[in-house]
Enzyme design. Sequence first.
Site: not given
Length: 332
Positions: A156-157
Site C-alpha cells: 500500500h503506497c
Amino acid sequence: MMLIPTHHFRDIERKPEYLQPEKCVPPPHHGPVGTMWFIRDGCGIACAIVTWFLVLYAEFVVLFVMLIPSRDYVYSVINGIVFNLLAFLALASHCRAMLTDPGAVPKGNATKEFIESLQLKPGQVVYKCPKCCSIKPDRAHHCSVCKRCIRKMDHHCPWVNNCVGENNQKYFVLFTMYIALISLHALIMVGFHFLHCFEEDWTKCSSFSPPTTVILLILLCFEGLLFLIFTSVMFGTQVHSICTDETGIERLKRKHQPRERRGSWRSVKETFGGDFSPNWLNPFSGPCDPKPLRDRDWVQQAASLSDTDNTETTEEQSEERKDEASVEVTDE
C-alpha cells in the site's frame, strides 16, 4: 463433508461455525462500469496532495525562474515542452494509480450460498478473510488501509493513496518512472542555470532577486535529488517484481509458500497491456483486461500436513495466517 485443519500454523477450527458464513452479508451490487475507486484515508490524501504540490512547485521554478527569463529561446522552448510533457504524464499516472481499483476481491462474498455453489471436491480448500468477509483467491492479501483483499497486492503506497495490485501496477510503475525523469531533468537544468548565472550578472538571469532565486533553486535541487533516488529505487523494485512474477509480500514469504511462476515476458505483457508498443508508456492505456474470477479461482488445493511439519514461520506471517480461516472437503 467435514472440516479438518489443513495447515498446522493456521488458526483452524473443526467446527463449521468458524467460517460463520451466516454473518457475511451478501456482496453489494456492482456499480456502473467506470465507477471511480477512491480510498478515504487522511494520511493517503495528504500525501497525494503533497505529491501534486511538489510537482507544481518544480513546474513553477523551472518555468518562471529558469526558462522564461532565459534569452535562449530555443533552449527554453525545447526544455519547457519536454519538462511539461513529463510532468503531465507523471500526474496522469498518479491519478490513474490512485483512482483505479487495484484488484479488490468482492466484499462479503463468503456467504453460505456462495460457498455451497463452489461445489468443493475432496482435497480442495477455500480461505476466508474474516476482516472483510471475503473468500480469498490465490495471491490475494488483505490491506488494512483499503479494508479489502487485493489480488496480487504488492504494497500500500500512501503517495498514491492506494494499494499497488493487479490492475494498477502499470500506472504506479509509470508514475515512478516519470517522476524520476522530471527530477533528473530539473537537476540538469538547475546545474546549467547556476553555471550561467555565475558567468553573468545574477540580476539578469532571473526575474526574481538573487537571494530568492538561489533559495528557490536550492529547494528544487534538494527535492529533485531526493525524489530521483526514491523513485528510481521504487521503479527498479517494481520492474524486478514484474519480471520475476513475485510481489513484495510474496518475496517475504518465498521460503514458506513456494509456488509456480509465470515466464517473465508473459508477466510483463500482462502488466503493461499486450505486446510491446508505445502504449506501454501511456497512462491512459490500461493493462490487459482482467479476467473475471471463475469458481475454480476461489478454490485451492489443500497442503498436506506432512509437507509443512518442518516449516518455520515468522511472527509477521503467523499473525497474517491467524486472520485466515479455511474449509476443506474430505471423504467421510
